[in-house]
Design a protein around this motif. Sequence first.
Motif, mmCIF file in Angstrom:
data_model
loop_
_atom_site.group_PDB
_atom_site.id
_atom_site.type_symbol
_atom_site.label_atom_id
_atom_site.label_comp_id
_atom_site.label_asym_id
_atom_site.label_seq_id
_atom_site.Cartn_x
_atom_site.Cartn_y
_atom_site.Cartn_z
ATOM 1 N N ASN A 304 12.757 107.570 31.932
ATOM 2 C CA ASN A 304 13.610 107.638 33.110
ATOM 3 C C ASN A 304 13.607 106.315 33.862
ATOM 4 O O ASN A 304 14.651 105.828 34.313
ATOM 5 C CB ASN A 304 13.129 108.766 34.033
ATOM 6 C CG ASN A 304 14.120 109.910 34.077
ATOM 7 O OD1 ASN A 304 14.809 110.164 33.108
ATOM 8 N ND2 ASN A 304 14.184 110.593 35.192
ATOM 9 N N GLN A 342 16.372 113.567 46.104
ATOM 10 C CA GLN A 342 14.940 113.714 45.856
ATOM 11 C C GLN A 342 14.495 115.170 45.940
ATOM 12 O O GLN A 342 13.511 115.560 45.307
ATOM 13 C CB GLN A 342 14.142 112.866 46.847
ATOM 14 C CG GLN A 342 14.285 111.366 46.613
ATOM 15 C CD GLN A 342 13.466 110.546 47.597
ATOM 16 O OE1 GLN A 342 12.382 110.940 47.993
ATOM 17 N NE2 GLN A 342 13.994 109.387 47.984
ATOM 18 N N PHE A 346 14.013 117.682 40.378
ATOM 19 C CA PHE A 346 13.196 118.455 39.452
ATOM 20 C C PHE A 346 13.874 119.757 39.027
ATOM 21 O O PHE A 346 13.270 120.567 38.325
ATOM 22 C CB PHE A 346 11.824 118.749 40.070
ATOM 23 C CG PHE A 346 11.028 117.507 40.385
ATOM 24 C CD1 PHE A 346 10.745 117.145 41.678
ATOM 25 C CD2 PHE A 346 10.583 116.686 39.360
ATOM 26 C CE1 PHE A 346 10.031 115.990 41.969
ATOM 27 C CE2 PHE A 346 9.860 115.531 39.625
ATOM 28 C CZ PHE A 346 9.585 115.178 40.939
ATOM 29 N N ASN A 347 15.128 119.943 39.456
ATOM 30 C CA ASN A 347 15.896 121.104 39.020
ATOM 31 C C ASN A 347 16.565 120.817 37.683
ATOM 32 O O ASN A 347 17.055 119.706 37.462
ATOM 33 C CB ASN A 347 16.973 121.466 40.053
ATOM 34 C CG ASN A 347 16.380 121.905 41.379
ATOM 35 O OD1 ASN A 347 15.268 122.437 41.422
ATOM 36 N ND2 ASN A 347 17.127 121.686 42.463
ATOM 37 N N LEU A 368 12.957 115.384 34.079
ATOM 38 C CA LEU A 368 12.098 115.571 35.244
ATOM 39 C C LEU A 368 11.777 117.049 35.466
ATOM 40 O O LEU A 368 10.699 117.378 35.982
ATOM 41 C CB LEU A 368 12.755 114.973 36.487
ATOM 42 C CG LEU A 368 12.811 113.444 36.545
ATOM 43 C CD1 LEU A 368 13.533 112.974 37.795
ATOM 44 C CD2 LEU A 368 11.396 112.851 36.495
ATOM 45 N N ALA A 369 12.683 117.931 35.073
ATOM 46 C CA ALA A 369 12.401 119.364 35.184
ATOM 47 C C ALA A 369 11.238 119.745 34.263
ATOM 48 O O ALA A 369 10.368 120.533 34.636
ATOM 49 C CB ALA A 369 13.654 120.176 34.835
ATOM 50 N N SER A 372 7.982 118.348 35.800
ATOM 51 C CA SER A 372 7.529 119.171 36.922
ATOM 52 C C SER A 372 6.825 120.434 36.442
ATOM 53 O O SER A 372 5.768 120.814 36.960
ATOM 54 C CB SER A 372 8.730 119.540 37.807
ATOM 55 O OG SER A 372 8.352 120.420 38.845
ATOM 56 N N ARG A 373 7.379 121.083 35.422
ATOM 57 C CA ARG A 373 6.784 122.315 34.915
ATOM 58 C C ARG A 373 5.468 122.052 34.194
ATOM 59 O O ARG A 373 4.512 122.830 34.297
ATOM 60 C CB ARG A 373 7.782 123.019 33.995
ATOM 61 C CG ARG A 373 8.875 123.751 34.770
ATOM 62 C CD ARG A 373 10.120 123.985 33.933
ATOM 63 N NE ARG A 373 11.077 124.844 34.626
ATOM 64 C CZ ARG A 373 11.842 124.467 35.633
ATOM 65 N NH1 ARG A 373 11.752 123.231 36.092
ATOM 66 N NH2 ARG A 373 12.690 125.320 36.193
ATOM 67 N N GLN A 376 2.770 121.460 36.821
ATOM 68 C CA GLN A 376 2.348 122.736 37.408
ATOM 69 C C GLN A 376 1.445 123.506 36.450
ATOM 70 O O GLN A 376 0.446 124.104 36.863
ATOM 71 C CB GLN A 376 3.582 123.579 37.748
ATOM 72 C CG GLN A 376 4.432 123.015 38.884
ATOM 73 C CD GLN A 376 5.674 123.855 39.138
ATOM 74 O OE1 GLN A 376 5.673 125.057 38.930
ATOM 75 N NE2 GLN A 376 6.745 123.201 39.565
ATOM 76 N N ILE A 382 3.232 116.616 41.545
ATOM 77 C CA ILE A 382 3.976 115.377 41.338
ATOM 78 C C ILE A 382 4.692 115.006 42.631
ATOM 79 O O ILE A 382 5.230 115.874 43.333
ATOM 80 C CB ILE A 382 4.985 115.511 40.167
ATOM 81 C CG1 ILE A 382 5.710 114.183 39.919
ATOM 82 C CG2 ILE A 382 5.974 116.648 40.403
ATOM 83 C CD1 ILE A 382 6.511 114.162 38.635
ATOM 84 N N PHE A 394 6.904 107.538 40.838
ATOM 85 C CA PHE A 394 6.535 108.931 40.581
ATOM 86 C C PHE A 394 5.022 108.967 40.367
ATOM 87 O O PHE A 394 4.490 108.263 39.513
ATOM 88 C CB PHE A 394 7.250 109.470 39.340
ATOM 89 C CG PHE A 394 8.703 109.758 39.566
ATOM 90 C CD1 PHE A 394 9.647 108.756 39.429
ATOM 91 C CD2 PHE A 394 9.128 111.028 39.912
ATOM 92 C CE1 PHE A 394 10.998 109.011 39.646
ATOM 93 C CE2 PHE A 394 10.468 111.296 40.127
ATOM 94 C CZ PHE A 394 11.403 110.286 40.001
#
Length: 406
Positions: A304, A342, A346-347, A368-369, A372-373, A376, A382, A394
Amino acid sequence: MDFSQTLIAKSDAILDQWVEAVYQDQQIEATNELTFKAVRDSLPRVLNALATVLSESATSDLQTVVDASLEHGTLRAQQGFEPAEIAREYRLLRFVIFSFLEDDLLQGSAQEVLRAVRLIDTVIDEAIARCFNSYTQGRLQELKQLQSQLRLTNQELTRLVRANKDSLSHLAHELKTPLTSIIGYADLFLRQQRQQPELKDTYANLESIERVLKSGRLLVRLINDTLEISRYDAGQMKLHPTLTDVRSLINFVLEMIEPLARAKELSLVVECDGFANAKGERSPSQVITDPLRLQQILTNLLSNAIRYTQSGSIYLECWTISQQQWAISVTDSGIGISPDAQAQIFNPYFREVTAPQVKSSDGTGLGLAIVSRLVQLMDGEIKVDSQLGKGSTFTVILPLETIAQV
């Protein structure tokens, strides 16, 4: 005059000069990721066979020219060359050969020179024709493999869409562009094959195949990324923590990412060697984590950063926060992210392109999604810090010891 002996004597110099010319040609971008040996390929065999054709005493070895050229085309297809890049390769080869033989040709008679020039042109033209033939077959084979892969994932994709009705409109929108391209160019290609078989090796036809393959690769990547998110949301993604050498894993990721940065003339700077940074924080040498998932996180963040950075540097830094946590950050000098974006980056399927030089089709909007997962899943967090026109950072905070999911 026997120009074949001159060609043999100068073959090593011709090879070196040709490879250097190919590397310097900015329109042959595929060589950015290739070694000297990979570029050199089967050219020595072509030159040796060319020498036998020029010789009036030796038996012409045209079969070697044919075999070496077919091998060259197959390899170039595997290496991701475009048709125009292969054509420029052979154009440079012709130029280099004549430049090295120029002094000798000037000493021959008009008849000798005419014969040599015609034979060299004939052999190189034959080599180009054979090379494009095998190149086309290689590209068609890749197209068939992509088609087979798409069939294999179709059933799982169908289940995914049924289970995630809220994402159906997003997914349909993302699939529409590459699918339309695949269908359109594949139809054009097949019609040309039926109506005008002689056009199968033309630039236009080969470029149509290239567009189909590019769209196919994007479609496969989109499907794989979507399935990855689906597995997480369904609770099917499991961690496999093990003692991991941080620097070794980072080096492995950098080896994959470095060609992308080099193609855009970006520098990669890493500060994760176990020494204290400017804040006096020392990076961990080993952590207990899932190396595959950590590799995915770093690969997505670095890709990215490179995609949205046109010039400057990409910085990767890691440090120990406490006895329980450590952090790793990726900083770029790219276009930055607006405050509104921003909150959404992450969606799944969200993409914000604020610079015309960044093509929206370069990514799937899922990288980015996925990051993020994964963060978690590893009991981490993040953070993003970004300003438009100044770049982004990031930061991923992870436990020094990740616990396996039951």
